[in-house]
Write a protein that holds these residues in place. Structure first.
Motif, PDB file in Angstrom:
ATOM      1  N   ASP A  72      39.125  58.914 -39.235  1.00 58.03           N
ATOM      2  CA  ASP A  72      40.103  59.132 -40.300  1.00 58.03           C
ATOM      3  C   ASP A  72      41.342  59.736 -39.659  1.00 58.03           C
ATOM      4  O   ASP A  72      41.228  60.653 -38.844  1.00 58.03           O
ATOM      5  N   MET A  73      42.512  59.220 -40.001  1.00 60.75           N
ATOM      6  CA  MET A  73      43.733  59.720 -39.382  1.00 60.75           C
ATOM      7  C   MET A  73      44.918  59.467 -40.293  1.00 60.75           C
ATOM      8  O   MET A  73      44.853  58.623 -41.187  1.00 60.75           O
ATOM      9  N   SER A  74      45.989  60.173 -40.044  1.00 62.92           N
ATOM     10  CA  SER A  74      47.232  59.947 -40.775  1.00 62.92           C
ATOM     11  C   SER A  74      47.872  58.662 -40.262  1.00 62.92           C
ATOM     12  O   SER A  74      47.527  58.160 -39.186  1.00 62.92           O
ATOM     13  N   ASP A  75      48.828  58.153 -41.021  1.00 59.01           N
ATOM     14  CA  ASP A  75      49.545  56.952 -40.581  1.00 59.01           C
ATOM     15  C   ASP A  75      50.265  57.216 -39.264  1.00 59.01           C
ATOM     16  O   ASP A  75      50.285  56.362 -38.380  1.00 59.01           O
ATOM     17  N   ARG A  76      50.851  58.398 -39.127  1.00 59.73           N
ATOM     18  CA  ARG A  76      51.583  58.753 -37.907  1.00 59.73           C
ATOM     19  C   ARG A  76      50.646  58.747 -36.691  1.00 59.73           C
ATOM     20  O   ARG A  76      50.986  58.213 -35.644  1.00 59.73           O
ATOM     21  N   THR A  77      49.465  59.339 -36.854  1.00 59.75           N
ATOM     22  CA  THR A  77      48.500  59.357 -35.755  1.00 59.75           C
ATOM     23  C   THR A  77      48.040  57.948 -35.430  1.00 59.75           C
ATOM     24  O   THR A  77      47.903  57.586 -34.264  1.00 59.75           O
ATOM     25  N   GLY A  78      47.832  57.135 -36.444  1.00 63.15           N
ATOM     26  CA  GLY A  78      47.448  55.740 -36.221  1.00 63.15           C
ATOM     27  C   GLY A  78      48.496  54.986 -35.427  1.00 63.15           C
ATOM     28  O   GLY A  78      48.169  54.233 -34.499  1.00 63.15           O
ATOM     29  N   ARG A  79      49.784  55.187 -35.771  1.00 59.13           N
ATOM     30  CA  ARG A  79      50.865  54.533 -35.026  1.00 59.13           C
ATOM     31  C   ARG A  79      50.897  55.008 -33.581  1.00 59.13           C
ATOM     32  O   ARG A  79      51.090  54.213 -32.656  1.00 59.13           O
ATOM     33  N   LEU A  80      50.696  56.313 -33.379  1.00 57.56           N
ATOM     34  CA  LEU A  80      50.694  56.869 -32.024  1.00 57.56           C
ATOM     35  C   LEU A  80      49.545  56.296 -31.191  1.00 57.56           C
ATOM     36  O   LEU A  80      49.737  55.919 -30.036  1.00 57.56           O
ATOM     37  N   LEU A  81      48.352  56.201 -31.787  1.00 54.85           N
ATOM     38  CA  LEU A  81      47.208  55.648 -31.058  1.00 54.85           C
ATOM     39  C   LEU A  81      47.420  54.164 -30.744  1.00 54.85           C
ATOM     40  O   LEU A  81      47.043  53.697 -29.676  1.00 54.85           O
ATOM     41  N   ARG A  82      48.032  53.439 -31.675  1.00 54.76           N
ATOM     42  CA  ARG A  82      48.324  52.019 -31.409  1.00 54.76           C
ATOM     43  C   ARG A  82      49.385  51.878 -30.322  1.00 54.76           C
ATOM     44  O   ARG A  82      49.247  51.042 -29.428  1.00 54.76           O
ATOM     45  N   ALA A  83      50.432  52.682 -30.385  1.00 51.29           N
ATOM     46  CA  ALA A  83      51.509  52.598 -29.388  1.00 51.29           C
ATOM     47  C   ALA A  83      51.006  52.913 -27.990  1.00 51.29           C
ATOM     48  O   ALA A  83      51.453  52.315 -27.008  1.00 51.29           O
ATOM     49  N   SER A  84      50.047  53.836 -27.902  1.00 53.96           N
ATOM     50  CA  SER A  84      49.489  54.203 -26.594  1.00 53.96           C
ATOM     51  C   SER A  84      48.279  53.342 -26.236  1.00 53.96           C
ATOM     52  O   SER A  84      47.674  53.536 -25.179  1.00 53.96           O
ATOM     53  N   ARG A  85      47.925  52.437 -27.128  1.00 54.06           N
ATOM     54  CA  ARG A  85      46.777  51.525 -26.977  1.00 54.06           C
ATOM     55  C   ARG A  85      45.425  52.247 -26.952  1.00 54.06           C
ATOM     56  O   ARG A  85      44.417  51.679 -26.581  1.00 54.06           O
ATOM     57  N   LEU A  86      45.424  53.505 -27.353  1.00 47.19           N
ATOM     58  CA  LEU A  86      44.165  54.252 -27.400  1.00 47.19           C
ATOM     59  C   LEU A  86      43.310  53.857 -28.600  1.00 47.19           C
ATOM     60  O   LEU A  86      42.119  54.143 -28.623  1.00 47.19           O
TER      61      LEU A  86
END
Length: 106
Positions: A72-86
């Protein structure tokens, strides 16, 4: 999936709070069993050290024969994880059965 421990991290995860978050995640990983499921909906990853502590915990869990994932994560955290490919390794998309909840406030 078996037994799981659920960890809810709230607040800002950055250079100032990472030491405490790291200690608690290490304790959970080292003393528990089953998957470690992180809820980050109310957490904000503030800098690279915040992201780094998640990667470090993920690697520690793997070495311990466990799986660590964000469920479970915020939209911001989701974008950060996608941008870093994590998101490829850290985000769990399957159902979770009966976790044990541990709250961590950053």
């Amino acid at each position: 999936m078996g037994t799981a421990q659920e960890v809810e991290i709230t607040g800002r995860i950055d250079v100032h709070t990472v030491p405490d978050v790291r200690l608690l995640l290490h304790e959970i990983i080292d003393t528990g069993c089953g998957d470690v499921l992180m809820r980050l909906a109310d957490a904000e990853i503030g800098d690279a050290t915040g992201l780094g502590v998640l990667v470090e915990a993920y690697n520690r869990a793997r070495r311990a024969g466990r799986r660590l994932a964000v469920v479970d994560m915020s939209d911001r955290t989701g974008r950060l994880l996608r941008a870093s490919r994590l998101h490829r390794s850290l985000v769990l998309r399957e159902a979770v059965d009966e976790p044990t909840v541990v709250a961590v406030t950053a």
